[in-house]
Motif scaffolding. Structure first.
Motif, PDB file in Angstrom:
ATOM      1  N   UNK A 172       0.833  -1.204   0.000  1.00 31.38           N
ATOM      2  CA  UNK A 172       0.000   0.000   0.000  1.00 31.38           C
ATOM      3  C   UNK A 172       0.870   1.258   0.000  1.00 31.38           C
ATOM      4  N   UNK A 173       1.869   1.290   0.880  1.00 36.94           N
ATOM      5  CA  UNK A 173       2.773   2.442   0.931  1.00 36.94           C
ATOM      6  C   UNK A 173       3.905   2.316  -0.086  1.00 36.94           C
ATOM      7  N   UNK A 174       4.131   1.098  -0.579  1.00 39.55           N
ATOM      8  CA  UNK A 174       5.086   0.913  -1.666  1.00 39.55           C
ATOM      9  C   UNK A 174       6.530   0.757  -1.266  1.00 39.55           C
ATOM     10  N   UNK A 175       6.795   0.536   0.031  1.00 43.48           N
ATOM     11  CA  UNK A 175       8.189   0.407   0.469  1.00 43.48           C
ATOM     12  C   UNK A 175       8.217  -0.420   1.758  1.00 43.48           C
ATOM     13  N   UNK A 176       8.787  -1.622   1.706  1.00 44.86           N
ATOM     14  CA  UNK A 176       8.809  -2.480   2.892  1.00 44.86           C
ATOM     15  C   UNK A 176       9.638  -1.876   4.015  1.00 44.86           C
ATOM     16  N   UNK A 177      10.548  -0.947   3.685  1.00 40.13           N
ATOM     17  CA  UNK A 177      11.356  -0.298   4.719  1.00 40.13           C
ATOM     18  C   UNK A 177      10.492   0.566   5.637  1.00 40.13           C
ATOM     19  N   UNK A 178       9.316   0.956   5.161  1.00 44.60           N
ATOM     20  CA  UNK A 178       8.425   1.789   5.966  1.00 44.60           C
ATOM     21  C   UNK A 178       7.715   0.994   7.058  1.00 44.60           C
ATOM     22  N   UNK A 179       7.898  -0.326   7.082  1.00 44.24           N
ATOM     23  CA  UNK A 179       7.240  -1.132   8.111  1.00 44.24           C
ATOM     24  C   UNK A 179       7.701  -0.735   9.501  1.00 44.24           C
ATOM     25  N   UNK A 239       3.557 -10.125  -8.099  1.00 43.86           N
ATOM     26  CA  UNK A 239       2.595  -9.036  -8.303  1.00 43.86           C
ATOM     27  C   UNK A 239       1.262  -9.408  -7.677  1.00 43.86           C
ATOM     28  N   UNK A 240       0.578  -8.414  -7.096  1.00 42.48           N
ATOM     29  CA  UNK A 240      -0.688  -8.668  -6.419  1.00 42.48           C
ATOM     30  C   UNK A 240      -1.851  -8.023  -7.175  1.00 42.48           C
ATOM     31  N   UNK A 241      -2.979  -8.735  -7.274  1.00 43.19           N
ATOM     32  CA  UNK A 241      -4.156  -8.131  -7.911  1.00 43.19           C
ATOM     33  C   UNK A 241      -4.750  -7.035  -7.037  1.00 43.19           C
ATOM     34  N   UNK A 242      -5.578  -6.206  -7.636  1.00 41.43           N
ATOM     35  CA  UNK A 242      -6.208  -5.106  -6.895  1.00 41.43           C
ATOM     36  C   UNK A 242      -7.021  -5.621  -5.719  1.00 41.43           C
ATOM     37  N   UNK A 243      -7.657  -6.781  -5.882  1.00 39.22           N
ATOM     38  CA  UNK A 243      -8.475  -7.338  -4.800  1.00 39.22           C
ATOM     39  C   UNK A 243      -7.621  -7.685  -3.582  1.00 39.22           C
ATOM     40  N   UNK A 244      -6.376  -8.113  -3.815  1.00 39.92           N
ATOM     41  CA  UNK A 244      -5.487  -8.437  -2.701  1.00 39.92           C
ATOM     42  C   UNK A 244      -5.078  -7.176  -1.948  1.00 39.92           C
ATOM     43  N   UNK A 245      -4.832  -6.095  -2.676  1.00 40.02           N
ATOM     44  CA  UNK A 245      -4.474  -4.825  -2.026  1.00 40.02           C
ATOM     45  C   UNK A 245      -5.641  -4.330  -1.179  1.00 40.02           C
ATOM     46  N   UNK A 246      -6.856  -4.454  -1.710  1.00 36.28           N
ATOM     47  CA  UNK A 246      -8.039  -4.065  -0.937  1.00 36.28           C
ATOM     48  C   UNK A 246      -8.159  -4.901   0.330  1.00 36.28           C
ATOM     49  N   UNK A 247      -7.904  -6.194   0.209  1.00 33.76           N
ATOM     50  CA  UNK A 247      -7.962  -7.073   1.380  1.00 33.76           C
ATOM     51  C   UNK A 247      -6.916  -6.686   2.414  1.00 33.76           C
TER      52      UNK A 247
END
Length: 439
Positions: free
Chosen positions: A254-261, A395-403
């Motif tokens: 969602x934020x596009x960067x795993x370092x932001x975790x 790569x993740x589908x849009x439905x996965x990002x929503x989930x």
């Protein structure tokens, strides 16, 4: 009034409870789905099953500690034994060799996580039982829990922020192996600190309850206020467990960067370091129950804002997560201060010490809630069509990002609000507790 050494010493046990309660929920699901390549639904089940075992084991651990006769106290020996075994199992959990099979790798994780859960039960249950026995004061328990939650928040922040940073500093499994060793050292510090720090604490002398474990569990189940408080806390543990499980996924997808975790996690936990004393003052002014309700509403409000995380600026996501963290601080402190009240009132009224059984049931519920959180989150990911991989780059589908977003926001918000249906019926205020404990 308890000496500061006992307050701090007891609180140090939260270094172990906070670390183990946080790191597996934060790191284990991503480790399974994005490093070992385990399907999301199966990974959620692996995270859930060992904690479900704890639901059975925790009341047994409580009864055993109730019946332990030791000059150091009925609880303290278990702190050292269970805690050190927990640290050893945790180091091995992420240190598995490449067995050449996803199924065998997953089995290694499952077996070691069961070992962790077993050891944790024999540390956590006696640890949580101690406040009801080392002080009779309603107010002193709140002060004791203030120290505990402040140290808990620091431990969660330290372990939860450092774990993904350590993992990200290395490639693949090596990062998880180093992280496991570092976290095991943190666990040892908390375990030894609690054992040594509680040496001056008063040792409870109430007689352990008679009858079978089933008889005592039935008595505890019939304790109305305990039952209401437990239900509230379990639902909220499920909510926060889901949020913890979602941190890595929200940062990456969602934020596009795993370092932001790490930043996202600090926003979630960091406010507790500052606001726990504030919630203590709130509790002194309006009471524990009303303070707990207020903290829960703050948590739910922040979670609702996060529903828009997919299109919101990063700054708003961080601020909303910090609002969740502000509520989380109070939603941890108040129930921890209220639990010893229920056990102590029961012991004074009946003359039977069931503190271990009470806390065994409590930690079983907490453990189940925290385990269900990642398990349910994994199911939400599966329903959204999340793609697992051994590189974390699928790569993740849009439905996965929503989930990913809804499991991190809407689900915790709904669970927290529903939990208040039980909390509003809780009746053990200061006047009731003090009256029950007056000789």
């Amino acid at each position: 009034m308890l000496p500061r050494r006992v307050r701090v010493g007891y609180g140090l046990g939260s270094v172990a409870t906070g670390t183990f309660g946080t790191v597996p929920g934060l790191m284990l699901l991503p480790y399974l789905t994005d490093t070992l390549g385990v399907a999301a639904a199966v990974a959620g089940l692996i995270v859930l099953l060992p904690k479900a075992w704890d639901v059975v084991l925790n009341p047994i651990a409580g009864r055993i500690s109730d019946r332990t006769d030791d000059p150091r106290g009925p609880r303290r020996p278990f702190l050292l034994r269970g805690g050190l075994l927990l640290a050893a199992c945790f180091a091995l959990l992420f240190a598995g060799p490449d067995l050449g099979s996803t199924a065998l790798d997953a089995l290694w994780v499952l077996v070691l996580f069961v070992g962790c859960a077993t050891a944790y039960a024999f540390f956590q249950v006696p640890y949580v039982a101690m406040p009801a026995e080392i002080t009779d004061s309603y107010a002193e328990r709140t002060r004791l829990m203030t120290w505990r939650v402040a140290i808990l928040a620091f431990a969660i922040l330290l372990s939860g922020a450092s774990a993904p940073a350590i993992r990200n500093a290395f490639d693949g499994r090596a990062g998880y192996r180093v992280m496991g060793l570092v976290v095991a050292v943190i666990l040892v510090v908390g375990v030894v600190g609690a054992y040594v720090g509680t040496v001056p604490a008063r040792v409870g002398r109430a007689t352990a309850g008679e009858g079978t474990l089933r008889d005592q569990l039935r008595v505890v189940a019939e304790a109305r206020d305990f039952r209401l408080l437990l239900t509230t806390f379990v639902l909220q543990a499920l909510a926060t467990g889901a949020m913890l499980a979602g941190v890595d996924y929200v940062s990456r997808w969602v934020l596009g960067d795993k370092e932001l975790s790490t930043i996202l996690f600090v926003c979630f936990v960091g406010p507790a370091l500052v606001l726990t004393p504030v919630w203590n003052l709130v509790g002194q002014r309006i009471g524990k129950k009303r303070g707990y309700i207020a903290a829960s509403l703050v948590l739910a409000t922040g979670a609702c804002v996060l529903i828009g995380a997919r299109s919101a600026p990063h700054a708003l996501v961080f601020v909303a997560t910090a609002l969740v963290g502000a509520g989380y601080a109070g939603a941890q402190m108040f129930p921890m201060a209220m639990l010893p009240d229920t056990a102590a009132v029961d012991a004074r009224r009946t003359g039977v010490n069931r503190a271990g059984v009470y806390t065994g049931v409590w930690t079983a519920g907490e453990t189940l809630g925290l385990a269900l959180g990642p398990g349910v989150y994994g199911l939400v990911l599966a329903l959204g069509g999340y793609h697992s991989s051994t590189t974390g780059g699928a790569a993740q589908p849009s439905s996965a990002i929503t989930a990913i977003v809804l499991g991190f926001s809407a689900l915790p918000a709904v669970l927290t609000m529903v939990s208040l249906l039980w909390l509003r019926r809780y009746d053990l205020g200061a006047d009731v507790v003090e009256e029950a404990l007056t000789p």
